[in-house]
Design an enzyme around this catalytic site. Sequence first.
Site, PDB file in Angstrom:
ATOM      1  N   CYS A  91       0.842  -1.209   0.000  1.00  0.00           N
ATOM      2  CA  CYS A  91       0.000   0.000   0.000  1.00  0.00           C
ATOM      3  C   CYS A  91       0.875   1.255   0.000  1.00  0.00           C
ATOM      4  O   CYS A  91       0.659   2.187  -0.786  1.00  0.00           O
ATOM      5  CB  CYS A  91      -0.927  -0.028   1.211  1.00  0.00           C
ATOM      6  SG  CYS A  91      -2.125   1.307   1.242  1.00  0.00           S
TER       7      CYS A  91
ATOM      8  N   CYS B  38      -3.368   4.854   9.578  1.00  0.00           N
ATOM      9  CA  CYS B  38      -2.089   4.258   9.989  1.00  0.00           C
ATOM     10  C   CYS B  38      -1.328   5.112  10.990  1.00  0.00           C
ATOM     11  O   CYS B  38      -0.157   4.831  11.281  1.00  0.00           O
ATOM     12  CB  CYS B  38      -1.216   4.023   8.758  1.00  0.00           C
ATOM     13  SG  CYS B  38      -1.958   2.885   7.585  1.00  0.00           S
TER      14      CYS B  38
ATOM     15  N   CYS C  42       7.970   3.770   5.251  1.00  0.00           N
ATOM     16  CA  CYS C  42       7.080   3.519   4.125  1.00  0.00           C
ATOM     17  C   CYS C  42       7.831   3.117   2.863  1.00  0.00           C
ATOM     18  O   CYS C  42       7.231   2.668   1.895  1.00  0.00           O
ATOM     19  CB  CYS C  42       6.232   4.757   3.843  1.00  0.00           C
ATOM     20  SG  CYS C  42       7.213   6.198   3.400  1.00  0.00           S
TER      21      CYS C  42
HETATM   22 FE1  SF4 Z   1      -1.375   2.836   2.896  1.00  0.00          FE
HETATM   23 FE2  SF4 Z   1      -1.177   3.264   5.513  1.00  0.00          FE
HETATM   24 FE3  SF4 Z   1       1.012   3.391   3.932  1.00  0.00          FE
HETATM   25 FE4  SF4 Z   1      -0.900   5.287   3.855  1.00  0.00          FE
HETATM   26  S1  SF4 Z   1       0.502   4.803   5.563  1.00  0.00           S
HETATM   27  S2  SF4 Z   1       0.093   4.372   2.127  1.00  0.00           S
HETATM   28  S3  SF4 Z   1      -2.797   4.044   4.122  1.00  0.00           S
HETATM   29  S4  SF4 Z   1      -0.260   1.569   4.407  1.00  0.00           S
END
Ligand code: SF4
Length: 243
Positions: A110, A194, A219
Amino acid sequence: MVLIPMHRDPRHLLRWAQDEFGSRFAVVTSFQDEGMVLLHMAAAIDPGIRVITLDTGRLPGATFEMMEIVRNQLGLNVEVVYPDANELERMVTRYGPSLFHRDPSLRKLCCHVRKTLPLERKLSGISAWAAGLRRGQSEERASVEQVESNGGRTKLNPLAHWTATEVAAYLERHRVPRHPLYAEGYTTIGCAPCTRALNAGESGRDGRWWWETESAKECGIHVAADGAMRRTLDVLLEDILVR
Ligand code: SF4
């Protein structure tokens, strides 16, 4: 060859990057405290400095208020980057809108589709970028340098050596606007599902992806996945990417 200045004042680094790269330089921010310090400095150096942010599609409403504040109070133009609609559609159709809760590899998928890939595309026309990383933010960030080479680009972390106290002092001294979620107990601000306020006994980035215990709380933009996680992510991406 690019000559990188030896001085380590964040303002000097930003000014050097703007002089050296011009429109091929940008500050990338999500409007957290460190990013706001950089934007305040950038506005004083040159209101034409490019500012890039990601709209992942899952941001809290207050982040859009910050975009307006940066535009209206700091006089900076904010370039908003979006995920590829087809990749997003494939991912959500296949794994559902809350895939990030199912396991760390789907969470990283994601983040990859909503953040890393869109930013990589945007940065393809950029030679240097700056972000608000500090060494004190987490273990994963403990060794970030003020000037790094990242994917063939110059990456600046002008606040790498600043403490949280120095950031807070700068914001207060210059009356820089803060993201409203700090007042609700957040210490890190990202996508709404998140990120949450800290509970008693927590600190730093504990309010991000709090249901995960083993994976690095990154991320992929600043710290890439490696090893088995990278291979799993590559397999998941095969189905999602539009080629
Ligand atoms: Fe997806 Fe959560 Fe990453 Fe945002 S922080 S991109 S909603 S997994």
